[in-house]
Design a protein around this motif. Structure first.
Motif, PDB file in Angstrom:
ATOM      1  N   GLU A 148       0.813  -1.212   0.000  1.00 45.06           N
ATOM      2  CA  GLU A 148       0.000   0.000   0.000  1.00 45.06           C
ATOM      3  C   GLU A 148       0.848   1.265   0.000  1.00 45.06           C
ATOM      4  O   GLU A 148       0.378   2.317  -0.396  1.00 45.06           O
ATOM      5  N   LYS A 149       2.087   1.172   0.470  1.00 43.53           N
ATOM      6  CA  LYS A 149       2.955   2.351   0.494  1.00 43.53           C
ATOM      7  C   LYS A 149       3.260   2.786  -0.927  1.00 43.53           C
ATOM      8  O   LYS A 149       3.644   1.984  -1.761  1.00 43.53           O
ATOM      9  N   ARG A 150       3.101   4.057  -1.162  1.00 48.47           N
ATOM     10  CA  ARG A 150       3.463   4.603  -2.470  1.00 48.47           C
ATOM     11  C   ARG A 150       4.528   5.650  -2.254  1.00 48.47           C
ATOM     12  O   ARG A 150       4.331   6.610  -1.516  1.00 48.47           O
ATOM     13  N   LEU A 151       5.649   5.471  -2.909  1.00 55.17           N
ATOM     14  CA  LEU A 151       6.733   6.426  -2.796  1.00 55.17           C
ATOM     15  C   LEU A 151       6.574   7.489  -3.867  1.00 55.17           C
ATOM     16  O   LEU A 151       6.225   7.171  -5.017  1.00 55.17           O
ATOM     17  N   PRO A 152       6.838   8.739  -3.534  1.00 57.15           N
ATOM     18  CA  PRO A 152       6.780   9.777  -4.568  1.00 57.15           C
ATOM     19  C   PRO A 152       7.906   9.577  -5.580  1.00 57.15           C
ATOM     20  O   PRO A 152       8.944   8.992  -5.279  1.00 57.15           O
ATOM     21  N   ALA A 153       7.674  10.042  -6.774  1.00 55.92           N
ATOM     22  CA  ALA A 153       8.683   9.915  -7.833  1.00 55.92           C
ATOM     23  C   ALA A 153       9.915  10.725  -7.482  1.00 55.92           C
ATOM     24  O   ALA A 153       9.826  11.783  -6.862  1.00 55.92           O
ATOM     25  N   LYS A 154      11.052  10.218  -7.869  1.00 53.31           N
ATOM     26  CA  LYS A 154      12.333  10.899  -7.618  1.00 53.31           C
ATOM     27  C   LYS A 154      12.614  11.857  -8.757  1.00 53.31           C
ATOM     28  O   LYS A 154      12.556  11.496  -9.916  1.00 53.31           O
ATOM     29  N   ARG A 155      12.910  13.093  -8.410  1.00 54.79           N
ATOM     30  CA  ARG A 155      13.256  14.079  -9.427  1.00 54.79           C
ATOM     31  C   ARG A 155      14.745  13.977  -9.728  1.00 54.79           C
ATOM     32  O   ARG A 155      15.578  14.023  -8.833  1.00 54.79           O
ATOM     33  N   VAL A 156      15.093  13.843 -11.005  1.00 57.77           N
ATOM     34  CA  VAL A 156      16.476  13.721 -11.447  1.00 57.77           C
ATOM     35  C   VAL A 156      16.838  14.975 -12.226  1.00 57.77           C
ATOM     36  O   VAL A 156      16.125  15.363 -13.156  1.00 57.77           O
ATOM     37  N   ASP A 157      17.914  15.618 -11.833  1.00 57.58           N
ATOM     38  CA  ASP A 157      18.354  16.830 -12.508  1.00 57.58           C
ATOM     39  C   ASP A 157      19.060  16.494 -13.817  1.00 57.58           C
ATOM     40  O   ASP A 157      19.871  15.573 -13.873  1.00 57.58           O
ATOM     41  N   ILE A 158      18.764  17.245 -14.847  1.00 56.23           N
ATOM     42  CA  ILE A 158      19.445  17.134 -16.130  1.00 56.23           C
ATOM     43  C   ILE A 158      20.449  18.272 -16.177  1.00 56.23           C
ATOM     44  O   ILE A 158      20.075  19.441 -16.072  1.00 56.23           O
ATOM     45  N   VAL A 159      21.718  17.948 -16.319  1.00 53.07           N
ATOM     46  CA  VAL A 159      22.766  18.955 -16.273  1.00 53.07           C
ATOM     47  C   VAL A 159      23.624  18.872 -17.534  1.00 53.07           C
ATOM     48  O   VAL A 159      23.631  17.865 -18.234  1.00 53.07           O
ATOM     49  N   SER A 160      24.330  19.928 -17.799  1.00 50.62           N
ATOM     50  CA  SER A 160      25.295  19.936 -18.892  1.00 50.62           C
ATOM     51  C   SER A 160      26.502  20.743 -18.455  1.00 50.62           C
ATOM     52  O   SER A 160      26.407  21.629 -17.613  1.00 50.62           O
ATOM     53  N   LEU A 161      27.612  20.432 -19.040  1.00 53.10           N
ATOM     54  CA  LEU A 161      28.849  21.103 -18.735  1.00 53.10           C
ATOM     55  C   LEU A 161      29.318  21.771 -20.013  1.00 53.10           C
ATOM     56  O   LEU A 161      29.448  21.129 -21.040  1.00 53.10           O
ATOM     57  N   ARG A 162      29.565  23.064 -19.948  1.00 55.98           N
ATOM     58  CA  ARG A 162      29.910  23.809 -21.155  1.00 55.98           C
ATOM     59  C   ARG A 162      31.136  24.665 -20.921  1.00 55.98           C
ATOM     60  O   ARG A 162      31.325  25.216 -19.842  1.00 55.98           O
ATOM     61  N   LEU A 163      31.918  24.793 -21.956  1.00 53.94           N
ATOM     62  CA  LEU A 163      33.008  25.752 -21.952  1.00 53.94           C
ATOM     63  C   LEU A 163      32.465  27.050 -22.519  1.00 53.94           C
ATOM     64  O   LEU A 163      31.879  27.063 -23.598  1.00 53.94           O
ATOM     65  N   VAL A 164      32.635  28.117 -21.793  1.00 55.05           N
ATOM     66  CA  VAL A 164      32.128  29.412 -22.227  1.00 55.05           C
ATOM     67  C   VAL A 164      33.313  30.334 -22.464  1.00 55.05           C
ATOM     68  O   VAL A 164      34.132  30.550 -21.569  1.00 55.05           O
ATOM     69  N   LYS A 165      33.400  30.877 -23.661  1.00 53.43           N
ATOM     70  CA  LYS A 165      34.474  31.810 -23.985  1.00 53.43           C
ATOM     71  C   LYS A 165      34.143  33.165 -23.366  1.00 53.43           C
ATOM     72  O   LYS A 165      33.147  33.782 -23.700  1.00 53.43           O
ATOM     73  N   GLU A 166      34.996  33.611 -22.450  1.00 57.81           N
ATOM     74  CA  GLU A 166      34.752  34.879 -21.775  1.00 57.81           C
ATOM     75  C   GLU A 166      35.339  36.045 -22.546  1.00 57.81           C
ATOM     76  O   GLU A 166      34.703  37.067 -22.713  1.00 57.81           O
ATOM     77  N   THR A 167      36.573  35.905 -22.983  1.00 61.90           N
ATOM     78  CA  THR A 167      37.253  36.955 -23.727  1.00 61.90           C
ATOM     79  C   THR A 167      38.431  36.312 -24.454  1.00 61.90           C
ATOM     80  O   THR A 167      38.639  35.113 -24.370  1.00 61.90           O
ATOM     81  N   SER A 168      39.191  37.106 -25.158  1.00 60.81           N
ATOM     82  CA  SER A 168      40.376  36.584 -25.841  1.00 60.81           C
ATOM     83  C   SER A 168      41.453  37.656 -25.841  1.00 60.81           C
ATOM     84  O   SER A 168      41.190  38.833 -25.589  1.00 60.81           O
ATOM     85  N   LEU A 169      42.673  37.234 -26.124  1.00 60.66           N
ATOM     86  CA  LEU A 169      43.764  38.190 -26.272  1.00 60.66           C
ATOM     87  C   LEU A 169      44.653  37.732 -27.424  1.00 60.66           C
ATOM     88  O   LEU A 169      44.673  36.555 -27.780  1.00 60.66           O
ATOM     89  N   LEU A 170      45.360  38.674 -28.020  1.00 60.97           N
ATOM     90  CA  LEU A 170      46.237  38.354 -29.146  1.00 60.97           C
ATOM     91  C   LEU A 170      47.631  38.026 -28.642  1.00 60.97           C
ATOM     92  O   LEU A 170      48.171  38.708 -27.778  1.00 60.97           O
ATOM     93  N   TYR A 171      48.205  36.969 -29.206  1.00 63.85           N
ATOM     94  CA  TYR A 171      49.557  36.558 -28.858  1.00 63.85           C
ATOM     95  C   TYR A 171      50.379  36.610 -30.129  1.00 63.85           C
ATOM     96  O   TYR A 171      50.202  35.802 -31.034  1.00 63.85           O
ATOM     97  N   LYS A 172      51.294  37.572 -30.202  1.00 66.92           N
ATOM     98  CA  LYS A 172      52.000  37.846 -31.459  1.00 66.92           C
ATOM     99  C   LYS A 172      52.966  36.734 -31.880  1.00 66.92           C
ATOM    100  O   LYS A 172      53.197  36.530 -33.063  1.00 66.92           O
ATOM    101  N   ASP A 173      53.519  35.966 -30.940  1.00 70.75           N
ATOM    102  CA  ASP A 173      54.490  34.926 -31.298  1.00 70.75           C
ATOM    103  C   ASP A 173      53.837  33.646 -31.799  1.00 70.75           C
ATOM    104  O   ASP A 173      54.527  32.770 -32.323  1.00 70.75           O
ATOM    105  N   ARG A 174      52.563  33.492 -31.637  1.00 71.52           N
ATOM    106  CA  ARG A 174      51.740  32.373 -32.086  1.00 71.52           C
ATOM    107  C   ARG A 174      52.040  31.042 -31.411  1.00 71.52           C
ATOM    108  O   ARG A 174      51.142  30.305 -31.107  1.00 71.52           O
ATOM    109  N   ALA A 175      53.287  30.684 -31.180  1.00 73.43           N
ATOM    110  CA  ALA A 175      53.625  29.386 -30.582  1.00 73.43           C
ATOM    111  C   ALA A 175      54.497  29.594 -29.343  1.00 73.43           C
ATOM    112  O   ALA A 175      55.236  30.567 -29.249  1.00 73.43           O
TER     113      ALA A 175
END
Length: 131
Positions: free
Chosen positions: A18-45
Motif C-alpha cells: 500500500e505504500k506509495r513512494l513519490p517519484a524521484k526528481r532527477v536533474d538534467i545537467v550539462s557542462l559547457r566551456l564558455v568563452k569569456e574573452t580573448s587576447l592576441l599573442y604575437k608569437d603564435r607558438a
C-alpha cells in the motif's frame, strides 16, 4: 524464541504494497566551456618556458593572491585556451590534484602549461610543461 505468525506476515506484506513512494526528481545537467574573452599573442607558438611566462604575464597582470593558471596547447604548441583554475588566499593554496587538468581534458589539448604564482603582486613563478 519469537516465531512470527502467518497473519502478522500477511499484514506486513499488505502494508508494504500500500505504500506509495513519490517519484524521484532527477536533474538534467550539462557542462559547457564558455568563452569569456580573448587576447592576441604575437608569437603564435610557445617555444620556451619564457614564452609561456610572458603570455601568462600578459593575461594576469598584477596579482594580489596566489593563482594557479593552466594554458592549453595544440599540436604545434600554439595556445588555445587559458584558465584560472584556482585562486588561493594570501598565504595558502590547496588544490585538488585533478583540477589543473580538468580544462585540458575538456578542451582536448595535446599539451598544457601551468603557472603557480606564489608571490604577492610579483609574477616570478614556477612553470611546468607537461605533454
Amino acid at each position: 524464541m519469537y516465531k512470527p505468525q502467518a497473519q502478522q506476515l500477511e499484514l506486513l506484506m499488505v502494508k508494504e504494497e500500500e505504500k506509495r513512494l513519490p517519484a524521484k526528481r532527477v536533474d538534467i545537467v550539462s557542462l559547457r566551456l564558455v568563452k569569456e574573452t580573448s587576447l592576441l599573442y604575437k608569437d603564435r607558438a610557445i617555444r620556451s618556458p619564457e614564452d609561456g611566462y610572458n603570455l601568462f604575464k600578459q593575461y594576469l597582470g598584477e596579482l594580489d593572491r596566489e593563482y594557479l593558471v593552466v594554458m592549453c596547447l595544440d599540436v604545434k604548441n600554439q595556445p588555445t585556451a587559458i584558465n584560472v583554475c584556482h585562486i588561493g588566499s594570501l598565504n595558502a593554496s590547496i588544490v585538488y590534484g585533478a583540477l589543473p587538468h580538468y580544462l585540458v581534458f575538456l578542451f582536448n589539448c595535446m599539451n598544457c602549461m601551468s603557472l603557480f604564482d606564489k608571490r604577492v603582486s610579483n609574477l616570478e613563478a614556477g612553470i611546468s610543461i607537461t605533454g
